[in-house]
Design a protein around this motif. Structure first.
Motif, short mmCIF file in Angstrom:
data_model
loop_
_atom_site.label_atom_id
_atom_site.label_comp_id
_atom_site.label_asym_id
_atom_site.label_seq_id
_atom_site.Cartn_x
_atom_site.Cartn_y
_atom_site.Cartn_z
N ASN A 43 103.61 -46.00 -39.90
CA ASN A 43 103.80 -47.40 -39.57
C ASN A 43 104.83 -47.52 -38.45
N ASN A 76 102.93 -52.63 -40.53
CA ASN A 76 102.15 -51.72 -41.37
C ASN A 76 100.85 -51.39 -40.64
N LEU A 77 100.86 -50.29 -39.93
CA LEU A 77 99.70 -49.89 -39.14
C LEU A 77 98.70 -49.10 -39.98
N ARG A 78 99.16 -48.02 -40.57
CA ARG A 78 98.25 -47.12 -41.29
C ARG A 78 98.32 -47.26 -42.80
N HIS A 79 99.49 -47.62 -43.31
CA HIS A 79 99.71 -47.57 -44.75
C HIS A 79 100.24 -48.90 -45.28
N THR A 80 99.77 -49.27 -46.45
CA THR A 80 100.31 -50.42 -47.16
C THR A 80 101.43 -49.93 -48.07
N SER A 98 97.97 -53.55 -44.55
CA SER A 98 98.11 -52.79 -43.32
C SER A 98 96.92 -53.04 -42.41
N ALA A 114 101.72 -45.23 -33.87
CA ALA A 114 102.85 -46.16 -33.74
C ALA A 114 103.35 -46.23 -32.30
#
Length: 253
Positions: free
Chosen positions: A65, A144-148, A161, A172
């Motif tokens: 993230n 939150n790009l890839r993961h919650t 995310s 990122a």
């Protein structure tokens, strides 16, 4: 946009960039570097060990993230500097809209971005200064790009995310380039057109504008129709006793 186009923004002229493997928090690192910065500087960390959000709340930051802070020296009073949260929100909306359909995004006062009704990004401002103008301003941004984040049980708006909502996968550091480019555009717009234009742009993307919401100030809950934000960035609610301007609160709907 075709798949052959580069979705990532060009790094804006006049801005520096620092990428760290690990740090306690990018906000803390920005404060440490503040005396020596010569131009606006984005500080990004791949991992943070002591990240925080508004009012000292912990900010969970899984690897992948975005954890970043922009630190610079605006010629602004503390009240004017605080309005930069709306510039940051507009820039975040524009950046995220490259990777996910814009109709899934909304801005929640005072400083969150919602994706499909869940929190995907947050903004935190800090400044320092004894005179009429701030010495420096830092704008911390977590996305939150890839993961919650897991284990978040007390949030008014559950996290999500970009990937969880079907958005494009983006590293990122690439997203930071998109965001930095968008933020530089917002600063140019503020200089040319004033905060009134920033305010209009923010309101056009605001979550629940014209609907009944509740603002929790810490002293009271104020429920009313979300009418606007005023020229100082205060939330304006139409209540049973008339309009109320609220400078700081958590919003629920």
């Amino acid at each position: 946009m075709s798949t052959n186009d580069n979705p990532h923004g060009h790094w804006p002229e006049g801005y520096a960039r620092v990428v760290l493997d690990s740090v306690d928090s990018t906000m803390a690192e920005a404060a440490r570097r503040a005396p020596d910065i010569e131009r606006p500087t984005w500080i990004m960390a791949k991992t943070q060990t002591a990240a925080r959000g508004r009012r000292g709340r912990p900010w969970v930051v899984p690897a992948g993230n975005l954890n970043a802070t922009l630190i610079f020296r605006p010629e602004a009073t503390a009240q004017e500097a605080a309005k930069r949260s709306f510039l940051a929100a507009n820039a975040l909306y524009q950046a995220l809209a490259i990777y996910v359909p814009s109709d899934q995004l909304a801005l929640k006062w005072p400083n969150d971005v919602l994706l499909s009704g869940r929190k995907v990004a947050g903004i935190l401002l800090e400044s320092s200064g004894q005179g009429p103008y701030v010495d420096w301003l830092s704008i911390g941004i977590g996305v939150n790009l890839r993961h919650t984040p897991e284990g978040v049980t007390d949030a008014g708006f559950p996290p999500t995310s970009l990937m969880a909502e079907g958005g494009w996968e983006v590293a990122a550091q690439d997203f930071l380039a998109t965001l930095a480019d968008a933020y530089a555009t917002q600063e140019a717009k503020l200089l040319r057109l004033g905060f009134g234009r920033i305010r209009e742009d923010w309101l056009s993307k605001a979550a629940r504008l014209g609907e009944v919401i509740t603002a929790r100030t810490g002293r009271e809950d104020v429920t009313g129709i979300f009418d606007s934000i005023d020229r100082d960035g205060n939330l304006v609610l139409i209540t049973g006793t008339g309009p109320r301007a609220i400078s700081a609160a958590d919003v629920f709907f």
